[in-house]
Design a protein around this motif. Structure first.
Motif, short mmCIF file in Angstrom:
data_model
loop_
_atom_site.label_atom_id
_atom_site.label_comp_id
_atom_site.label_asym_id
_atom_site.label_seq_id
_atom_site.Cartn_x
_atom_site.Cartn_y
_atom_site.Cartn_z
N ASN A 195 0.66 -1.36 0.00
CA ASN A 195 -0.13 0.04 -0.05
C ASN A 195 0.80 1.13 -0.09
OD1 ASN A 195 -2.53 -1.28 -0.10
ND2 ASN A 195 -2.43 -1.41 2.06
N THR A 196 1.96 1.20 -0.60
CA THR A 196 2.84 2.24 -0.93
C THR A 196 2.22 3.20 -2.19
OG1 THR A 196 4.88 1.37 0.04
CG2 THR A 196 5.06 3.25 -1.13
N PRO A 197 1.86 4.42 -1.94
CA PRO A 197 1.22 5.14 -2.86
C PRO A 197 2.15 5.22 -4.45
CG PRO A 197 0.74 6.37 -1.15
CD PRO A 197 1.75 5.04 -0.64
N ILE A 198 1.92 5.12 -5.49
CA ILE A 198 2.55 5.13 -6.63
C ILE A 198 1.94 6.25 -7.52
CG2 ILE A 198 3.24 4.07 -8.90
CD1 ILE A 198 3.04 1.24 -7.42
N ALA A 199 0.73 6.35 -7.66
CA ALA A 199 -0.14 7.26 -8.43
C ALA A 199 -1.19 7.53 -7.84
CB ALA A 199 -0.15 7.01 -9.99
N GLY A 200 -1.91 8.78 -8.22
CA GLY A 200 -3.26 9.25 -7.69
C GLY A 200 -3.28 10.51 -6.88
N ASN A 201 -4.58 10.90 -6.35
CA ASN A 201 -4.80 12.10 -5.57
C ASN A 201 -4.99 11.73 -4.15
OD1 ASN A 201 -7.18 10.74 -6.23
ND2 ASN A 201 -8.52 12.63 -7.04
N ALA A 216 -8.66 3.82 5.67
CA ALA A 216 -8.28 2.69 6.63
C ALA A 216 -9.60 2.15 7.04
CB ALA A 216 -8.20 3.58 8.10
N THR A 217 -10.53 2.54 6.11
CA THR A 217 -11.87 1.49 6.18
C THR A 217 -11.88 0.22 5.68
OG1 THR A 217 -13.19 3.84 6.18
CG2 THR A 217 -14.44 1.71 5.66
N GLN A 218 -12.60 -0.63 6.12
CA GLN A 218 -12.59 -2.05 5.64
C GLN A 218 -13.60 -1.97 4.58
OE1 GLN A 218 -10.60 -4.70 6.29
NE2 GLN A 218 -9.45 -3.42 7.85
N ALA A 219 -13.13 -2.72 3.45
CA ALA A 219 -14.10 -2.97 2.38
C ALA A 219 -15.05 -3.93 2.66
CB ALA A 219 -13.13 -3.39 1.06
N ASP A 220 -16.37 -3.91 2.02
CA ASP A 220 -17.08 -4.88 2.12
C ASP A 220 -16.93 -6.25 1.25
OD1 ASP A 220 -17.85 -3.93 -0.48
OD2 ASP A 220 -19.84 -2.73 0.07
N LEU A 279 -5.44 -1.30 -6.86
CA LEU A 279 -5.96 0.04 -7.57
C LEU A 279 -7.17 0.38 -6.86
CD1 LEU A 279 -6.23 2.08 -9.92
CD2 LEU A 279 -7.39 0.25 -11.30
N LEU A 280 -7.33 1.46 -6.60
CA LEU A 280 -8.57 2.08 -5.98
C LEU A 280 -9.15 3.29 -6.79
CD1 LEU A 280 -10.51 2.16 -3.16
CD2 LEU A 280 -9.00 4.01 -2.42
N VAL A 281 -10.40 3.09 -7.01
CA VAL A 281 -11.23 4.14 -8.03
C VAL A 281 -12.43 4.62 -7.26
CG1 VAL A 281 -12.20 4.61 -10.19
CG2 VAL A 281 -10.07 2.93 -9.96
N GLY A 282 -12.64 5.88 -7.02
CA GLY A 282 -13.88 6.15 -6.50
C GLY A 282 -14.61 7.62 -6.93
N ARG A 283 -15.32 7.93 -5.91
CA ARG A 283 -16.08 9.39 -6.36
C ARG A 283 -16.02 10.08 -5.05
NH1 ARG A 283 -16.93 11.45 -11.68
NH2 ARG A 283 -16.67 9.64 -13.21
N ASP A 284 -16.02 11.40 -5.07
CA ASP A 284 -16.50 12.11 -4.03
C ASP A 284 -18.07 12.43 -4.10
OD1 ASP A 284 -17.02 14.13 -2.22
OD2 ASP A 284 -15.37 15.54 -2.86
N ILE A 285 -18.64 11.76 -3.19
CA ILE A 285 -20.32 11.77 -3.27
C ILE A 285 -20.88 12.88 -2.51
CG2 ILE A 285 -20.27 9.14 -3.78
CD1 ILE A 285 -20.84 8.81 -0.84
#
Length: 352
Positions: A104-110, A116-120, A155-161
């Protein structure tokens, strides 16, 4: 004092309105209509919010599919270039990207770190974005999905909701406002309807009270609207016409009987007078003749009373009426019936 009287009248009208059947019916209709509107607005909110959430999830899933395909074609470098290109086109957009190593070392992204949240079970994460918004001093909610690439990269892809949540809150406020307006309009409509119905019923009650007081010529006013109240008023008027006609017939019969019997009774009394005079001349006892004359006088008084009652019932012969002292009249009645009550072991008392 006048203001107090006005307040009492207003309270009485309000009390009658709240306890009227028409107001209860209008209130029940308003409650039923309000529940129906609430269910309808709830369905609209549920379908709108669910559609917006599904659309946001579909957009994120499509981006993950596209980025994973680019990774398969161009490798890690091509994936990094695509992420940087998208972020450079909309640096303040709502898209969220984060590519990390196996640890989980960042390579690219904002994002500067993995949430820290667990995924469902389906890989979805809901977390808070710090330093978000135009001023970079707000905390927004974000929704993202994680995906593990070949080679162990994440890879984490999401949206500001935030905008989605704000839109849903606006929809809720609009629905609440619409429901409140519906209740207000329904209440106003119920009160107006109740007052209109009460006005029609009060007109019928007023006429009925006048008829009860003896004025059989009164009739309920028709508004010629063709509604149920006009139909009811028409039927009541027809019934009153029939009753008045029957009462008039009974009065005429009673009047005729009294007239027809009074004449022979008068003749009978005159003959009894002659009989008594003859008995006095012949020195006979006139007691029986006097008793017969007294009985005839009583019968004549009875028929005269019947004729007077018939005239009184027409409400046109009241010129001989005068005010009386009811107390004195009641005392006379007590004195008249007191001996009869004493014979039966009863007592009469007057409280006035």
């Amino acid at each position: 004092m006048p203001s107090r009287i006005i307040g009492v009248i207003a309270w009485s009208m309000q009390h009658r309105l709240l306890h009227s059947f028409s107001f209860r019916l209008a209130f029940a209709y308003m409650v039923l209509f309000g529940i129906s509107v609430l269910l309808l607005l709830g369905f609209i909110y549920w379908s709108t919010a669910a559609y917006m959430s599904r659309q946001a999830d579909a957009t994120i899933a499509a981006e993950i599919t596209g980025l994973s395909e680019r990774y398969d074609i161009d490798g890690l470098t091509g994936l990094i270039n695509v992420i940087n290109e998208r972020l450079s086109r909309k640096p303040t957009g709502s898209s969220i990207y984060l590519l990390t190593t196996t640890i989980n070392t960042p390579i690219a992204g904002n994002l500067n770190r993995w949430p820290a949240t667990q995924a469902d079970k389906e890989g979805w994460l809901n977390f808070q974005l710090e330093n978000a918004g135009r001023d970079k001093n707000e905390i927004h909610l974000a929704r993202a999905r994680s995906f593990t690439l070949t080679g162990g990269f994440h890879l984490l892809v999401g949206r500001d909701i935030y905008e989605l949540e704000e839109t849903q809150r606006r929809i809720i406020r609009a629905l609440i406002l619409g429901f409140a307006i519906t209740l207000v309009l329904g209440s106003i409509g119920g009160i107006v309807l109740s007052r209109r119905v009460m006005k029609r019923l009060e007109a019928i009650n007023t006429t009925s009270r006048e008829i009860i007081n003896g004025d059989l010529s009164r009739r309920i006013t028709l508004q010629h609207s063709g509604d149920e109240f006009d139909s009811l008023a028409g039927n009541l008027n027809a019934m009153l016409d029939q009753i008045e006609e029957l009462m008039e017939g009974v009065r005429r019969v009673s009047d005729s009987i009294a007239h027809d019997l009074r004449t022979p009774l008068a003749r009978l009394r005159n003959r009894l007078e002659l009989l008594r005079a003859e008995q006095e001349k012949t020195h006979q006892d006139p007691t029986l003749a006097e008793q017969a004359i007294s009985d005839a006088d009583g019968m004549l008084q009875t028929f005269n009373a019947l004729l007077r009652i018939a005239r009184i019932e027409t409400l046109h012969h009241r010129e001989a009426f005068k005010k009386i002292d009811l107390g004195t009249l009641l005392h006379d009645v007590i004195e008249l019936y007191e001996p009869l009550a004493e014979e039966k072991g009863q007592s009469l008392s007057l409280q006035a």
